[in-house]
Design a protein around this motif. Structure first.
Motif, PDB file in Angstrom:
ATOM      1  N   ARG A   8      16.712 -21.654  50.456  1.00 12.52           N
ATOM      2  CA  ARG A   8      16.732 -21.938  49.017  1.00 12.52           C
ATOM      3  C   ARG A   8      17.028 -23.410  48.826  1.00 12.52           C
ATOM      4  O   ARG A   8      17.993 -23.925  49.376  1.00 12.52           O
ATOM      5  N   VAL A   9      16.191 -24.063  48.046  1.00 11.23           N
ATOM      6  CA  VAL A   9      16.393 -25.478  47.732  1.00 11.23           C
ATOM      7  C   VAL A   9      16.208 -25.684  46.234  1.00 11.23           C
ATOM      8  O   VAL A   9      15.600 -24.859  45.556  1.00 11.23           O
ATOM      9  N   GLU A  10      16.744 -26.783  45.742  1.00  8.98           N
ATOM     10  CA  GLU A  10      16.514 -27.209  44.371  1.00  8.98           C
ATOM     11  C   GLU A  10      15.653 -28.460  44.411  1.00  8.98           C
ATOM     12  O   GLU A  10      15.797 -29.285  45.313  1.00  8.98           O
ATOM     13  N   ILE A  11      14.783 -28.599  43.424  1.00  6.10           N
ATOM     14  CA  ILE A  11      13.982 -29.805  43.293  1.00  6.10           C
ATOM     15  C   ILE A  11      14.282 -30.378  41.911  1.00  6.10           C
ATOM     16  O   ILE A  11      14.092 -29.700  40.901  1.00  6.10           O
ATOM     17  N   ALA A  12      14.781 -31.605  41.865  1.00  2.00           N
ATOM     18  CA  ALA A  12      15.089 -32.276  40.606  1.00  2.00           C
ATOM     19  C   ALA A  12      13.942 -33.233  40.286  1.00  2.00           C
ATOM     20  O   ALA A  12      13.656 -34.150  41.054  1.00  2.00           O
ATOM     21  N   CYS A  13      13.268 -32.977  39.155  1.00  2.83           N
ATOM     22  CA  CYS A  13      12.094 -33.762  38.765  1.00  2.83           C
ATOM     23  C   CYS A  13      12.332 -34.443  37.430  1.00  2.83           C
ATOM     24  O   CYS A  13      12.885 -33.836  36.518  1.00  2.83           O
ATOM     25  N   PRO A  14      11.874 -35.688  37.294  1.00  2.00           N
ATOM     26  CA  PRO A  14      11.975 -36.354  35.995  1.00  2.00           C
ATOM     27  C   PRO A  14      11.175 -35.564  34.955  1.00  2.00           C
ATOM     28  O   PRO A  14      10.082 -35.092  35.224  1.00  2.00           O
ATOM     29  N   ASP A  15      11.769 -35.414  33.774  1.00  2.00           N
ATOM     30  CA  ASP A  15      11.122 -34.705  32.676  1.00  2.00           C
ATOM     31  C   ASP A  15      11.493 -35.429  31.394  1.00  2.00           C
ATOM     32  O   ASP A  15      12.491 -35.106  30.767  1.00  2.00           O
ATOM     33  N   GLY A  16      10.718 -36.434  31.062  1.00  2.00           N
ATOM     34  CA  GLY A  16      11.052 -37.263  29.910  1.00  2.00           C
ATOM     35  C   GLY A  16      12.275 -38.107  30.228  1.00  2.00           C
ATOM     36  O   GLY A  16      12.349 -38.759  31.258  1.00  2.00           O
ATOM     37  N   ALA A  17      13.285 -38.043  29.362  1.00  2.00           N
ATOM     38  CA  ALA A  17      14.510 -38.820  29.570  1.00  2.00           C
ATOM     39  C   ALA A  17      15.511 -38.063  30.436  1.00  2.00           C
ATOM     40  O   ALA A  17      16.571 -38.582  30.750  1.00  2.00           O
ATOM     41  N   ASP A  18      15.186 -36.840  30.826  1.00  2.00           N
ATOM     42  CA  ASP A  18      16.111 -36.007  31.586  1.00  2.00           C
ATOM     43  C   ASP A  18      15.426 -35.534  32.868  1.00  2.00           C
ATOM     44  O   ASP A  18      14.323 -35.940  33.181  1.00  2.00           O
ATOM     45  N   TYR A  19      16.103 -34.695  33.609  1.00  2.00           N
ATOM     46  CA  TYR A  19      15.552 -34.085  34.809  1.00  2.00           C
ATOM     47  C   TYR A  19      15.503 -32.582  34.624  1.00  2.00           C
ATOM     48  O   TYR A  19      16.363 -32.005  33.956  1.00  2.00           O
ATOM     49  N   ARG A  20      14.502 -31.948  35.193  1.00  2.00           N
ATOM     50  CA  ARG A  20      14.493 -30.486  35.229  1.00  2.00           C
ATOM     51  C   ARG A  20      14.736 -30.069  36.669  1.00  2.00           C
ATOM     52  O   ARG A  20      14.367 -30.771  37.611  1.00  2.00           O
ATOM     53  N   ILE A  21      15.371 -28.938  36.830  1.00  2.00           N
ATOM     54  CA  ILE A  21      15.712 -28.419  38.152  1.00  2.00           C
ATOM     55  C   ILE A  21      14.857 -27.190  38.428  1.00  2.00           C
ATOM     56  O   ILE A  21      14.830 -26.255  37.630  1.00  2.00           O
ATOM     57  N   ILE A  22      14.164 -27.219  39.546  1.00  2.00           N
ATOM     58  CA  ILE A  22      13.342 -26.088  39.973  1.00  2.00           C
ATOM     59  C   ILE A  22      14.033 -25.445  41.170  1.00  2.00           C
ATOM     60  O   ILE A  22      14.375 -26.127  42.129  1.00  2.00           O
ATOM     61  N   GLN A  23      14.249 -24.147  41.088  1.00  2.00           N
ATOM     62  CA  GLN A  23      14.798 -23.394  42.215  1.00  2.00           C
ATOM     63  C   GLN A  23      13.615 -22.937  43.066  1.00  2.00           C
ATOM     64  O   GLN A  23      12.631 -22.432  42.527  1.00  2.00           O
ATOM     65  N   ALA A  24      13.712 -23.102  44.367  1.00  2.00           N
ATOM     66  CA  ALA A  24      12.594 -22.750  45.236  1.00  2.00           C
ATOM     67  C   ALA A  24      13.074 -22.017  46.474  1.00  2.00           C
ATOM     68  O   ALA A  24      14.164 -22.293  46.980  1.00  2.00           O
ATOM     69  N   GLU A  25      12.259 -21.096  46.924  1.00  2.00           N
ATOM     70  CA  GLU A  25      12.469 -20.457  48.222  1.00  2.00           C
ATOM     71  C   GLU A  25      11.288 -20.857  49.091  1.00  2.00           C
ATOM     72  O   GLU A  25      10.130 -20.647  48.723  1.00  2.00           O
ATOM     73  N   LEU A  26      11.597 -21.461  50.215  1.00  2.00           N
ATOM     74  CA  LEU A  26      10.571 -21.969  51.124  1.00  2.00           C
ATOM     75  C   LEU A  26      10.828 -21.416  52.519  1.00  2.00           C
ATOM     76  O   LEU A  26      11.954 -21.041  52.852  1.00  2.00           O
ATOM     77  N   PRO A  27       9.797 -21.415  53.356  1.00  2.00           N
ATOM     78  CA  PRO A  27      10.010 -20.948  54.727  1.00  2.00           C
ATOM     79  C   PRO A  27      10.923 -21.891  55.500  1.00  2.00           C
ATOM     80  O   PRO A  27      10.965 -23.095  55.249  1.00  2.00           O
ATOM     81  N   VAL A  28      11.667 -21.333  56.432  1.00  2.00           N
ATOM     82  CA  VAL A  28      12.499 -22.150  57.322  1.00  2.00           C
ATOM     83  C   VAL A  28      11.589 -23.168  58.005  1.00  2.00           C
ATOM     84  O   VAL A  28      10.473 -22.845  58.422  1.00  2.00           O
ATOM     85  N   GLY A  29      12.036 -24.409  58.084  1.00  2.00           N
ATOM     86  CA  GLY A  29      11.237 -25.465  58.696  1.00  2.00           C
ATOM     87  C   GLY A  29      10.399 -26.247  57.690  1.00  2.00           C
ATOM     88  O   GLY A  29       9.698 -27.188  58.057  1.00  2.00           O
TER      89      GLY A  29
END
Length: 96
Positions: A8-29
């Protein structure tokens, strides 16, 4: 896929003047590149990636609990901005 094979990882992306956080499940590696591709995010010119505030490359492997951050390019050099603030503050305080 079993839960042990995912991270499980989080991805913080610029979204206008703020950031949005995306929760992600990715394969090991999975790498930072894999995380970007999973959400159709692009690393455009001038942007950099980071993990918990440290700059990393797209080939950096991710671990469970990591937070991948996409940084916007700087609008003003931090040293220049500091000098401008100091000059403004000096004018306001009468040059003290």
């Amino acid at each position: 896929m079993a839960a042990a094979e995912l991270i499980r990882v989080e991805i913080a992306c610029p979204d206008g003047a703020d950031y949005r956080i995306i929760q992600a499940e990715l394969p090991v590696g999975a790498t930072a590149r894999d995380a970007l591709a999973a959400f159709d995010l692009a690393l455009t010119e001038g942007r950099t990636l980071g993990l918990f505030g440290r700059t990393v490359g797209t080939d950096t492997p991710l671990a469970d609990g990591d937070r991948l951050e996409l940084y916007l390019p700087l609008q003003v050099d931090p040293k220049t901005a500091r000098r401008q603030r100091a000059a403004t503050n000096a004018k306001k305080s009468g040059g003290r």
